[in-house]
Design an enzyme around this catalytic site. Sequence first.
Site, PDB file in Angstrom:
ATOM      1  N   ILE A  11       0.825  -1.224   0.000  1.00 25.14           N
ATOM      2  CA  ILE A  11       0.000   0.000   0.000  1.00 25.14           C
ATOM      3  C   ILE A  11       0.856   1.269   0.000  1.00 25.14           C
ATOM      4  O   ILE A  11       0.419   2.318  -0.471  1.00 25.14           O
ATOM      5  CB  ILE A  11      -0.962  -0.015   1.219  1.00 25.14           C
ATOM      6  CG1 ILE A  11      -1.967   1.148   1.180  1.00 25.14           C
ATOM      7  CG2 ILE A  11      -0.197   0.045   2.542  1.00 25.14           C
ATOM      8  CD1 ILE A  11      -3.144   0.928   0.323  1.00 25.14           C
ATOM      9  N   GLY A  13       3.555   1.780  -1.649  1.00 27.80           N
ATOM     10  CA  GLY A  13       4.240   1.989  -2.923  1.00 27.80           C
ATOM     11  C   GLY A  13       3.398   2.789  -3.906  1.00 27.80           C
ATOM     12  O   GLY A  13       2.269   3.179  -3.613  1.00 27.80           O
ATOM     13  N   ARG A  35       4.424  -3.383   6.289  1.00 27.07           N
ATOM     14  CA  ARG A  35       5.501  -4.077   7.002  1.00 27.07           C
ATOM     15  C   ARG A  35       6.082  -3.145   8.042  1.00 27.07           C
ATOM     16  O   ARG A  35       6.548  -2.059   7.734  1.00 27.07           O
ATOM     17  CB  ARG A  35       6.571  -4.502   6.002  1.00 27.07           C
ATOM     18  CG  ARG A  35       7.653  -5.360   6.566  1.00 27.07           C
ATOM     19  CD  ARG A  35       8.367  -6.105   5.444  1.00 27.07           C
ATOM     20  NE  ARG A  35       8.519  -5.243   4.262  1.00 27.07           N
ATOM     21  CZ  ARG A  35       9.613  -4.529   3.993  1.00 27.07           C
ATOM     22  NH1 ARG A  35      10.648  -4.555   4.804  1.00 27.07           N
ATOM     23  NH2 ARG A  35       9.680  -3.777   2.923  1.00 27.07           N
ATOM     24  N   ASP A  62       3.360  -8.894   7.231  1.00 26.87           N
ATOM     25  CA  ASP A  62       4.579  -9.153   6.461  1.00 26.87           C
ATOM     26  C   ASP A  62       4.313 -10.351   5.566  1.00 26.87           C
ATOM     27  O   ASP A  62       3.773 -11.362   6.025  1.00 26.87           O
ATOM     28  CB  ASP A  62       5.727  -9.447   7.448  1.00 26.87           C
ATOM     29  CG  ASP A  62       7.079  -9.453   6.755  1.00 26.87           C
ATOM     30  OD1 ASP A  62       7.210 -10.154   5.728  1.00 26.87           O
ATOM     31  OD2 ASP A  62       7.989  -8.765   7.243  1.00 26.87           O
ATOM     32  N   SER A 129       5.095  -9.142 -13.777  1.00 25.38           N
ATOM     33  CA  SER A 129       5.924  -8.090 -14.365  1.00 25.38           C
ATOM     34  C   SER A 129       6.445  -8.467 -15.743  1.00 25.38           C
ATOM     35  O   SER A 129       6.795  -9.623 -16.004  1.00 25.38           O
ATOM     36  CB  SER A 129       7.118  -7.849 -13.431  1.00 25.38           C
ATOM     37  OG  SER A 129       8.142  -7.158 -14.110  1.00 25.38           O
ATOM     38  N   GLU A 131       9.254  -7.879 -16.685  1.00 28.42           N
ATOM     39  CA  GLU A 131      10.640  -8.339 -16.532  1.00 28.42           C
ATOM     40  C   GLU A 131      10.737  -9.851 -16.715  1.00 28.42           C
ATOM     41  O   GLU A 131      11.810 -10.375 -17.006  1.00 28.42           O
ATOM     42  CB  GLU A 131      11.188  -7.937 -15.161  1.00 28.42           C
ATOM     43  CG  GLU A 131      11.439  -6.452 -14.986  1.00 28.42           C
ATOM     44  CD  GLU A 131      12.573  -5.905 -15.856  1.00 28.42           C
ATOM     45  OE1 GLU A 131      13.631  -6.545 -15.926  1.00 28.42           O
ATOM     46  OE2 GLU A 131      12.382  -4.845 -16.466  1.00 28.42           O
ATOM     47  N   TYR A 153      15.104 -10.919  -9.458  1.00 25.81           N
ATOM     48  CA  TYR A 153      13.762 -10.339  -9.333  1.00 25.81           C
ATOM     49  C   TYR A 153      12.794 -11.011 -10.301  1.00 25.81           C
ATOM     50  O   TYR A 153      11.687 -11.428  -9.931  1.00 25.81           O
ATOM     51  CB  TYR A 153      13.833  -8.831  -9.615  1.00 25.81           C
ATOM     52  CG  TYR A 153      12.488  -8.169  -9.846  1.00 25.81           C
ATOM     53  CD1 TYR A 153      11.684  -7.811  -8.768  1.00 25.81           C
ATOM     54  CD2 TYR A 153      12.026  -7.909 -11.136  1.00 25.81           C
ATOM     55  CE1 TYR A 153      10.445  -7.212  -8.972  1.00 25.81           C
ATOM     56  CE2 TYR A 153      10.799  -7.315 -11.351  1.00 25.81           C
ATOM     57  CZ  TYR A 153      10.015  -6.962 -10.272  1.00 25.81           C
ATOM     58  OH  TYR A 153       8.794  -6.378 -10.479  1.00 25.81           O
ATOM     59  N   ARG A 188       6.576   7.450  -8.434  1.00 24.77           N
ATOM     60  CA  ARG A 188       7.566   6.402  -8.657  1.00 24.77           C
ATOM     61  C   ARG A 188       8.763   6.639  -7.750  1.00 24.77           C
ATOM     62  O   ARG A 188       9.154   7.795  -7.497  1.00 24.77           O
ATOM     63  CB  ARG A 188       8.004   6.452 -10.126  1.00 24.77           C
ATOM     64  CG  ARG A 188       8.867   5.305 -10.606  1.00 24.77           C
ATOM     65  CD  ARG A 188       8.217   3.969 -10.464  1.00 24.77           C
ATOM     66  NE  ARG A 188       8.540   3.058 -11.541  1.00 24.77           N
ATOM     67  CZ  ARG A 188       8.591   1.734 -11.404  1.00 24.77           C
ATOM     68  NH1 ARG A 188       8.340   1.182 -10.231  1.00 24.77           N
ATOM     69  NH2 ARG A 188       8.865   0.958 -12.449  1.00 24.77           N
ATOM     70  N   PRO A 283      24.422  -6.696 -14.142  1.00 28.48           N
ATOM     71  CA  PRO A 283      25.105  -7.932 -14.554  1.00 28.48           C
ATOM     72  C   PRO A 283      24.479  -8.573 -15.794  1.00 28.48           C
ATOM     73  O   PRO A 283      25.162  -9.193 -16.594  1.00 28.48           O
ATOM     74  CB  PRO A 283      24.946  -8.851 -13.337  1.00 28.48           C
ATOM     75  CG  PRO A 283      24.716  -7.937 -12.190  1.00 28.48           C
ATOM     76  CD  PRO A 283      23.994  -6.748 -12.730  1.00 28.48           C
TER      77      PRO A 283
HETATM   78  P1  GDP Z   1      13.177  -2.099 -14.673  1.00 27.52           P
HETATM   79  O1  GDP Z   1      12.783  -2.262 -16.108  1.00 27.52           O
HETATM   80  O2  GDP Z   1      12.182  -2.675 -13.727  1.00 27.52           O
HETATM   81  O3  GDP Z   1      14.552  -2.568 -14.387  1.00 27.52           O
HETATM   82  O4  GDP Z   1      13.082  -0.511 -14.385  1.00 27.52           O
HETATM   83  P2  GDP Z   1      14.203   0.619 -14.195  1.00 27.52           P
HETATM   84  O5  GDP Z   1      13.470   1.916 -14.290  1.00 27.52           O
HETATM   85  O6  GDP Z   1      14.991   0.384 -12.948  1.00 27.52           O
HETATM   86  O7  GDP Z   1      15.181   0.443 -15.438  1.00 27.52           O
HETATM   87  C1  GDP Z   1      14.739   0.557 -16.762  1.00 27.52           C
HETATM   88  C2  GDP Z   1      15.933   0.464 -17.706  1.00 27.52           C
HETATM   89  O8  GDP Z   1      16.724   1.649 -17.595  1.00 27.52           O
HETATM   90  C3  GDP Z   1      16.872  -0.724 -17.439  1.00 27.52           C
HETATM   91  O9  GDP Z   1      17.193  -1.336 -18.671  1.00 27.52           O
HETATM   92  C4  GDP Z   1      18.108  -0.060 -16.851  1.00 27.52           C
HETATM   93  O10 GDP Z   1      19.325  -0.760 -17.099  1.00 27.52           O
HETATM   94  C5  GDP Z   1      18.101   1.266 -17.592  1.00 27.52           C
HETATM   95  N1  GDP Z   1      18.908   2.294 -16.928  1.00 27.52           N
HETATM   96  C6  GDP Z   1      19.927   2.989 -17.473  1.00 27.52           C
HETATM   97  N2  GDP Z   1      20.489   3.816 -16.578  1.00 27.52           N
HETATM   98  C7  GDP Z   1      19.815   3.617 -15.407  1.00 27.52           C
HETATM   99  C8  GDP Z   1      19.943   4.183 -14.102  1.00 27.52           C
HETATM  100  O11 GDP Z   1      20.794   5.023 -13.844  1.00 27.52           O
HETATM  101  N3  GDP Z   1      19.049   3.756 -13.160  1.00 27.52           N
HETATM  102  C9  GDP Z   1      18.086   2.825 -13.436  1.00 27.52           C
HETATM  103  N4  GDP Z   1      17.211   2.452 -12.494  1.00 27.52           N
HETATM  104  N5  GDP Z   1      17.960   2.277 -14.666  1.00 27.52           N
HETATM  105  C10 GDP Z   1      18.812   2.652 -15.638  1.00 27.52           C
END
Ligand code: GDP
Length: 328
Positions: A11, A13, A35, A62, A129, A131, A153, A188, A283
């Site tokens: 909630i 977020g 939490r 939690d 997601s 992702e 994740y 966000r 990575p």
């Molecule tokens: P995600 O798609 O859930 O990982 O959302 P994010 O907003 O954290 O990242 C979106 C994309 O932006 C990813 O491909 C990151 O590698 C890229 N990115 C590039 N530079 C940055 C940075 O400085 N911070 C973050 N958070 N993401 C970045």
Amino acid sequence: MTKKCAVITGITGQDGAYLAQLLLGKGYRVIGVVRRSSHYGVATHRLDWLGISDQVEMIDGDLLDLSGLCRIIRDAKPDEVYNLAAQSFVKTSWDQPVLTSQSTGVGVVNMLEAVRLEAPEARFYQASSSEMYGLIQEPMQSETTPFYPRSPYAVAKLMGHWMTVNYRESFGMHASSGILFNHESPLRGLEFVTRKVTDAAARIKLGLADELRMGNTDAKRDWGHAKDYVRAMWMMLQQDVADDYVVATGRTTSVKDLIDIAFSHAGLSPEQYVKLDPAFLRPAEVDVLLGDASKAKKAFGWEAEIGLEEMVREMVDADLARHRQRQA
Ligand code: GDP
């Protein structure tokens, strides 16, 4: 008619706040699971920003504590349960893979168990997601695209997704999984790229910063507005039959182009301020995501209404206002 009751985890977020606002507007009783931490108070700043913190009932809970979750569901007897809580920042998941697996993966099983045991008729929403698509197997990702997670994740989210499908198929629960592509807003978190960029544009504009250090700006995402996306969550649970749905805009944009939109709205030229910093590389990267939400459109008429430019402008303006207020 008695009020409908919804329990929301996560909630505090971004999505929890917008979803609570939507449900309160529809006359729901909204219970937020929070939490407890040793820090002072509960992080209600997003609910405060929307002016709804005094309308949401907060309960300590939690995702890793099944007996506590059972108690919450038993007492609340909710009509709808939205599981939005997770360790949700991709980059952190490499540093905390076990914690991420527990909260983002096993936590979903605990929620499903609590609902199955205490309120089996309740409708359940799982925040899945995009992702999960990771190393994309199709140029446009839909509900039938194979998954290929690229971070702890995403692996944990896949567990939550399949558990939701499995509880639906095993126990006949009304459990839906929303595969939401990236969604953003002025609420966000600052660790995510959109907000990092809009906040930096505002700070540079106001003379509070002189550079923006970024990771991979070639990455592309399908970015929508959280306000549109929480509407899709609610719509999913109003369907007679539970199912899984992609929620996306169908447009993908690079981080570089996102920076251009934000900086040009602030009247700044990115070349002057943006620097590459390997510390923000990951990575393993998800290079591009692009969602096909036609199933949700066909089933219940959902479409994104707020475009990327409009959203980024709203975020830059909100960050400018926040920093100006702090300066005053
Ligand atoms: P995600 O798609 O859930 O990982 O959302 P994010 O907003 O954290 O990242 C979106 C994309 O932006 C990813 O491909 C990151 O590698 C890229 N990115 C590039 N530079 C940055 C940075 O400085 N911070 C973050 N958070 N993401 C970045």
